[in-house]
Write a protein that holds these residues in place. Structure first.
Motif, PDB file in Angstrom:
ATOM      1  N   THR A 149       0.839  -1.199   0.000  1.00 26.69           N
ATOM      2  CA  THR A 149       0.000   0.000   0.000  1.00 26.69           C
ATOM      3  C   THR A 149       0.876   1.252   0.000  1.00 26.69           C
ATOM      4  OG1 THR A 149      -0.131  -0.057   2.414  1.00 26.69           O
ATOM      5  CG2 THR A 149      -1.944  -1.081   1.187  1.00 26.69           C
ATOM      6  N   GLU A 150       2.192   1.052   0.019  1.00 23.94           N
ATOM      7  CA  GLU A 150       3.139   2.173   0.045  1.00 23.94           C
ATOM      8  C   GLU A 150       3.645   2.473  -1.368  1.00 23.94           C
ATOM      9  OE1 GLU A 150       6.260   1.656   2.945  1.00 23.94           O
ATOM     10  OE2 GLU A 150       4.933   0.349   4.112  1.00 23.94           O
ATOM     11  N   GLU A 151       3.176   3.553  -1.927  1.00 27.82           N
ATOM     12  CA  GLU A 151       3.546   3.972  -3.288  1.00 27.82           C
ATOM     13  C   GLU A 151       5.059   4.127  -3.443  1.00 27.82           C
ATOM     14  OE1 GLU A 151       2.540   5.082  -7.181  1.00 27.82           O
ATOM     15  OE2 GLU A 151       1.087   4.674  -5.600  1.00 27.82           O
ATOM     16  N   ALA A 152       5.718   4.612  -2.400  1.00 33.02           N
ATOM     17  CA  ALA A 152       7.160   4.868  -2.462  1.00 33.02           C
ATOM     18  C   ALA A 152       7.962   3.592  -2.722  1.00 33.02           C
ATOM     19  CB  ALA A 152       7.629   5.532  -1.174  1.00 33.02           C
ATOM     20  N   ARG A 153       7.512   2.461  -2.196  1.00 34.22           N
ATOM     21  CA  ARG A 153       8.233   1.199  -2.420  1.00 34.22           C
ATOM     22  C   ARG A 153       8.215   0.800  -3.895  1.00 34.22           C
ATOM     23  NH1 ARG A 153       6.468  -3.520   0.633  1.00 34.22           N
ATOM     24  NH2 ARG A 153       8.416  -4.379  -0.140  1.00 34.22           N
ATOM     25  N   ILE A 154       7.084   0.996  -4.529  1.00 33.39           N
ATOM     26  CA  ILE A 154       6.987   0.685  -5.959  1.00 33.39           C
ATOM     27  C   ILE A 154       7.845   1.650  -6.752  1.00 33.39           C
ATOM     28  CG2 ILE A 154       5.423   0.718  -7.949  1.00 33.39           C
ATOM     29  CD1 ILE A 154       3.333  -0.581  -6.145  1.00 33.39           C
ATOM     30  N   ASP A 155       7.798   2.936  -6.400  1.00 35.79           N
ATOM     31  CA  ASP A 155       8.618   3.938  -7.097  1.00 35.79           C
ATOM     32  C   ASP A 155      10.109   3.617  -6.990  1.00 35.79           C
ATOM     33  OD1 ASP A 155       6.308   5.277  -7.811  1.00 35.79           O
ATOM     34  OD2 ASP A 155       6.487   6.783  -6.215  1.00 35.79           O
ATOM     35  N   GLU A 156      10.554   3.192  -5.805  1.00 33.21           N
ATOM     36  CA  GLU A 156      11.967   2.831  -5.609  1.00 33.21           C
ATOM     37  C   GLU A 156      12.359   1.651  -6.495  1.00 33.21           C
ATOM     38  OE1 GLU A 156      12.423   1.995  -1.456  1.00 33.21           O
ATOM     39  OE2 GLU A 156      12.019   4.079  -0.878  1.00 33.21           O
ATOM     40  N   ARG A 157      11.512   0.643  -6.529  1.00 33.02           N
ATOM     41  CA  ARG A 157      11.809  -0.543  -7.347  1.00 33.02           C
ATOM     42  C   ARG A 157      11.876  -0.172  -8.824  1.00 33.02           C
ATOM     43  NH1 ARG A 157      11.621  -6.315  -6.987  1.00 33.02           N
ATOM     44  NH2 ARG A 157      12.400  -6.956  -9.019  1.00 33.02           N
ATOM     45  N   LEU A 158      10.947   0.660  -9.278  1.00 27.52           N
ATOM     46  CA  LEU A 158      10.933   1.059 -10.685  1.00 27.52           C
ATOM     47  C   LEU A 158      12.125   1.955 -11.027  1.00 27.52           C
ATOM     48  CD1 LEU A 158       7.122   1.570 -11.161  1.00 27.52           C
ATOM     49  CD2 LEU A 158       8.555  -0.196 -12.217  1.00 27.52           C
ATOM     50  N   ALA A 159      12.585   2.760 -10.083  1.00 26.82           N
ATOM     51  CA  ALA A 159      13.775   3.584 -10.318  1.00 26.82           C
ATOM     52  C   ALA A 159      14.993   2.682 -10.544  1.00 26.82           C
ATOM     53  CB  ALA A 159      14.003   4.531  -9.146  1.00 26.82           C
ATOM     54  N   LYS A 160      15.109   1.623  -9.749  1.00 24.52           N
ATOM     55  CA  LYS A 160      16.213   0.663  -9.937  1.00 24.52           C
ATOM     56  C   LYS A 160      16.106  -0.026 -11.295  1.00 24.52           C
ATOM     57  CE  LYS A 160      16.783  -0.491  -5.076  1.00 24.52           C
ATOM     58  NZ  LYS A 160      16.619  -1.539  -4.060  1.00 24.52           N
ATOM     59  N   GLU A 161      14.909  -0.441 -11.643  1.00 26.15           N
ATOM     60  CA  GLU A 161      14.708  -1.126 -12.924  1.00 26.15           C
ATOM     61  C   GLU A 161      15.019  -0.200 -14.099  1.00 26.15           C
ATOM     62  OE1 GLU A 161      14.176  -4.263 -13.409  1.00 26.15           O
ATOM     63  OE2 GLU A 161      13.515  -4.927 -11.436  1.00 26.15           O
ATOM     64  N   SER A 162      14.660   1.077 -13.991  1.00 31.74           N
ATOM     65  CA  SER A 162      14.880   2.004 -15.106  1.00 31.74           C
ATOM     66  C   SER A 162      16.358   2.358 -15.265  1.00 31.74           C
ATOM     67  CB  SER A 162      14.035   3.261 -14.957  1.00 31.74           C
ATOM     68  OG  SER A 162      14.432   4.009 -13.857  1.00 31.74           O
ATOM     69  N   ARG A 163      17.146   2.245 -14.190  1.00 33.58           N
ATOM     70  CA  ARG A 163      18.596   2.429 -14.340  1.00 33.58           C
ATOM     71  C   ARG A 163      19.190   1.277 -15.138  1.00 33.58           C
ATOM     72  NH1 ARG A 163      18.082   4.555  -9.071  1.00 33.58           N
ATOM     73  NH2 ARG A 163      18.615   2.587  -8.081  1.00 33.58           N
ATOM     74  N   PHE A 164      18.623   0.090 -14.965  1.00 32.24           N
ATOM     75  CA  PHE A 164      19.071  -1.088 -15.702  1.00 32.24           C
ATOM     76  C   PHE A 164      18.549  -1.079 -17.140  1.00 32.24           C
ATOM     77  CE2 PHE A 164      18.333  -5.526 -16.984  1.00 32.24           C
ATOM     78  CZ  PHE A 164      19.645  -5.970 -16.992  1.00 32.24           C
ATOM     79  N   ASP A 165      17.290  -0.673 -17.324  1.00 27.59           N
ATOM     80  CA  ASP A 165      16.647  -0.669 -18.637  1.00 27.59           C
ATOM     81  C   ASP A 165      15.873   0.634 -18.828  1.00 27.59           C
ATOM     82  OD1 ASP A 165      15.332  -1.127 -21.002  1.00 27.59           O
ATOM     83  OD2 ASP A 165      14.097  -2.765 -20.257  1.00 27.59           O
ATOM     84  N   PRO A 166      16.504   1.652 -19.413  1.00 27.69           N
ATOM     85  CA  PRO A 166      15.831   2.940 -19.572  1.00 27.69           C
ATOM     86  C   PRO A 166      14.665   2.918 -20.570  1.00 27.69           C
ATOM     87  CG  PRO A 166      18.019   2.994 -20.567  1.00 27.69           C
ATOM     88  CD  PRO A 166      17.880   1.679 -19.883  1.00 27.69           C
ATOM     89  N   ASP A 167      14.506   1.831 -21.326  1.00 27.21           N
ATOM     90  CA  ASP A 167      13.416   1.719 -22.302  1.00 27.21           C
ATOM     91  C   ASP A 167      12.185   1.000 -21.756  1.00 27.21           C
ATOM     92  OD1 ASP A 167      14.692   3.062 -24.325  1.00 27.21           O
ATOM     93  OD2 ASP A 167      15.559   1.264 -25.201  1.00 27.21           O
TER      94      ASP A 167
END
Length: 114
Positions: free
Chosen positions: A75-93
């Motif tokens: 239910t914590e939006e910030a946790r999803i945002d953190e995970r997606l930030a890590k993923e986007s550093r690996f795959d910017p597309d």
């Protein structure tokens, strides 16, 4: 031949709308091969993040299918945002699609079976 990410996301959104739900592209990735991440939200505010299944989870008979695995439920939006930030550093597309299914039991995309 694998369907492009752009076409696959369009079909996903049509399925969501067809089931009485809602959906939106929050981040548009590479048209042909960007990894797709999906966030589903229920009416109680819980969000679930799904990402591409590991390559070892694919069926040899259907190697071009897109399968997904649950990465986190919160239910914590910030946790999803953190995970997606890590993923986007690996795959910017990467693509990010958010869906609120019309029915809790709607199967809008294929999940890897445990």
């Amino acid at each position: 031949m694998r369907v492009t990410s752009d076409l696959w996301v369009s079909a996903l959104l049509r399925r969501a709308f067809g089931e009485g739900g809602f959906g939106a592209v929050l981040r548009r990735g590479g048209d042909s091969a960007g990894a797709i991440f999906i966030v589903t939200r229920d009416r109680m505010g819980e969000a679930t993040l799904y990402g591409p299944a590991p390559q070892t989870g694919y069926d040899d008979a259907r190697p071009d299918d897109r399968l997904f695995v649950e990465l986190m439920r919160t239910t914590e939006e910030a946790r999803i945002d953190e995970r997606l930030a890590k993923e986007s550093r690996f795959d910017p597309d990467l693509w990010l699609v958010e869906i609120e299914p019309g029915r809790p039991d709607a199967e809008l995309f294929p999940l890897m079976k445990p």
